[in-house]
Scaffold this active site. Structure first.
Site, mmCIF file in Angstrom:
data_model
loop_
_atom_site.group_PDB
_atom_site.id
_atom_site.type_symbol
_atom_site.label_atom_id
_atom_site.label_comp_id
_atom_site.label_asym_id
_atom_site.label_seq_id
_atom_site.Cartn_x
_atom_site.Cartn_y
_atom_site.Cartn_z
ATOM 1 N N GLY A 63 0.274 4.189 8.704
ATOM 2 C CA GLY A 63 0.413 2.747 8.641
ATOM 3 C C GLY A 63 0.399 2.254 7.205
ATOM 4 N N SER A 94 0.818 -1.218 0.000
ATOM 5 C CA SER A 94 0.000 0.000 0.000
ATOM 6 C C SER A 94 0.852 1.268 0.000
ATOM 7 C CB SER A 94 -0.903 0.008 1.245
ATOM 8 O OG SER A 94 -0.111 0.109 2.435
ATOM 9 N N ASP A 153 -3.975 5.253 9.136
ATOM 10 C CA ASP A 153 -3.547 3.972 8.573
ATOM 11 C C ASP A 153 -3.867 3.903 7.085
ATOM 12 O OD1 ASP A 153 -2.724 1.389 8.222
ATOM 13 O OD2 ASP A 153 -4.119 0.497 9.670
ATOM 14 N N HIS A 154 -2.822 3.852 6.281
ATOM 15 C CA HIS A 154 -2.965 3.787 4.825
ATOM 16 C C HIS A 154 -3.028 2.350 4.312
ATOM 17 C CE1 HIS A 154 -1.603 4.605 0.556
ATOM 18 N NE2 HIS A 154 -2.476 5.586 0.730
ATOM 19 N N SER A 155 -2.993 1.365 5.201
ATOM 20 C CA SER A 155 -2.994 -0.039 4.781
ATOM 21 C C SER A 155 -4.353 -0.441 4.223
ATOM 22 C CB SER A 155 -2.606 -0.940 5.950
ATOM 23 O OG SER A 155 -3.584 -0.895 6.960
#
Length: 365
Positions: A158, A135, A298-300
């Site tokens: 994240g 990601s 959180d970029h996940s």
């Protein structure tokens, strides 16, 4: 009979010594690993490494472990696995690096927004290789950079990365999946026998993609150690959310979905069908030091079936724009993955709440 050395035993178990595999935090070949880069402001007073700590998981780790040092280091699983890209003897390798936000791109924004919202690495030699699905924007550095590094822009939030070791023939199927997702390939090498063996990868490099229905494809992939993964890939012309429009029904499971909620047009939790698709709002790791953090940090991109046994890690969000872009996810029923991810979900948005509402349901674990 004399006992085998660890190095020789490893070579016997994993086939030809030169075959490419994912390398774990231990430096040894693994069938798969997951790295979860933690948001920047969490953890003990670690100012020198702020934004570079991560959690690590593989088939032998017994759950989440603290990563080896910094994710920016070539000593950890991600850095070790990608090192062959940056060595001078990389002439025997083939690779594709793709990212809808490529590093130091000279491409116009309009030329990238039509491509799939998809990020990954294929790295192969004549014996096998791995697929790294992630990601992380502007990652990894191109091969010409000569060194592995973690992009500064990806330190704050994240991120998730899953690496799976595959036999060479499985890249035929992976190449076909990439024809659906329409990735932006920013660096590649596919020459000689590799180009002959993998015509779909050649097409992907040229910027070609599927031009007729069906607009989605699911294939089974078998790893080097015979673990089963299911790849789900959709074209932008699929015109629907990956999770509520296909994945939940295909898996026959309710889904808790973690994705980046800071973009426009976020899709609310969806309970209109047989399965419930619930947007995760808070993630928390086990143990006294946690950490626990909001989805806004959180970029996940991952999802888990709350009742089991599915876990998926990919590169797509739940928003209106990405209904019309390519992308996908890599799913498995491996117990080790589900047992690690299912307890991470600490809160989610219930159905019936608008995309701007953040009333939370709390997990009981």
């Amino acid at each position: 009979m004399a006992s085998l050395s660890p190095v020789l035993l490893c070579a016997l178990l994993w086939g030809p010594a030169g075959a490419l595999r994912c390398l774990g935090d231990s430096g040894q070949p693994v069938d798969w690993f997951v790295v979860y880069k933690l948001p920047a402001h969490r953890g003990p007073e670690d100012a020198p490494w702020r934004g570079l700590r991560y959690k690590y998981l593989d088939e032998t780790s017994g759950g989440w472990r603290d990563g080896v040092g910094s994710i920016n280091s070539s000593e950890g699983a991600v850095g070790r696995s990608l090192l062959p890209l940056y060595r001078s003897n990389a002439s025997q390798l083939a690779f594709l690096l793709y990212n809808d936000q490529p590093p130091k791109s000279s491409l116009a924004v309009d030329s990238t927004s039509s491509r799939g919202h998809t990020k990954g690495v294929l790295l192969m030699d004549q014996e096998g290789g791995f697929w790294l699905v992630h990601s992380v924007p502007r990652f990894p550095p191109p091969a010409s950079s000569g060194a592995f590094s973690w992009p500064h822009n990806a330190q704050h939030f994240g991120q998730t990365l899953i690496c799976v070791s595959f036999p060479l023939e499985q890249f035929l199927r992976i190449g076909r999946q990439l024809m659906y997702t329409y990735p932006l390939v920013f660096d590649h090498k596919l020459e000689g026998t590799f180009a002959q063996k993998f015509p779909d990868l050649e097409e992907v490099i040229k910027g070609h993609h599927v031009v007729h229905e069906p607009w989605n494809s699911s294939v089974t992939l078998i790893s080097q150690a015979a673990s089963t993964f299911q790849s789900f890939a959709k074209s932008g012309k699929f015109g629907d959310d990956l999770y509520s429009g296909w994945l939940a029904a295909a898996l026959g499971s309710n889904l808790h979905v973690q994705f980046w909620p800071n973009s426009p047009g976020i899709l609310p939790s969806n309970c209109s069908g047989t399965q419930q698709i619930l947007d995760v709002t808070q993630t928390g790791f086990p143990g006294p030091s946690g950490p626990t953090f909001s989805a806004t940090e959180d970029h996940s991109k991952w999802c888990v079936a709350p009742e089991g046994p599915w876990t998926c890690i990919g590169d797509m969000n739940r928003n209106q724009g990405e209904e019309h872009r390519g992308g996908g996810t890599l799913c498995t029923q491996l117990p080790a993955l589900w047992k690690a991810f299912q307890p991470l979900v600490k809160a989610w948005k219930p159905c019936g709440e608008g995309s701007s509402a953040w009333k939370l349901n709390r997990a009981k674990n």
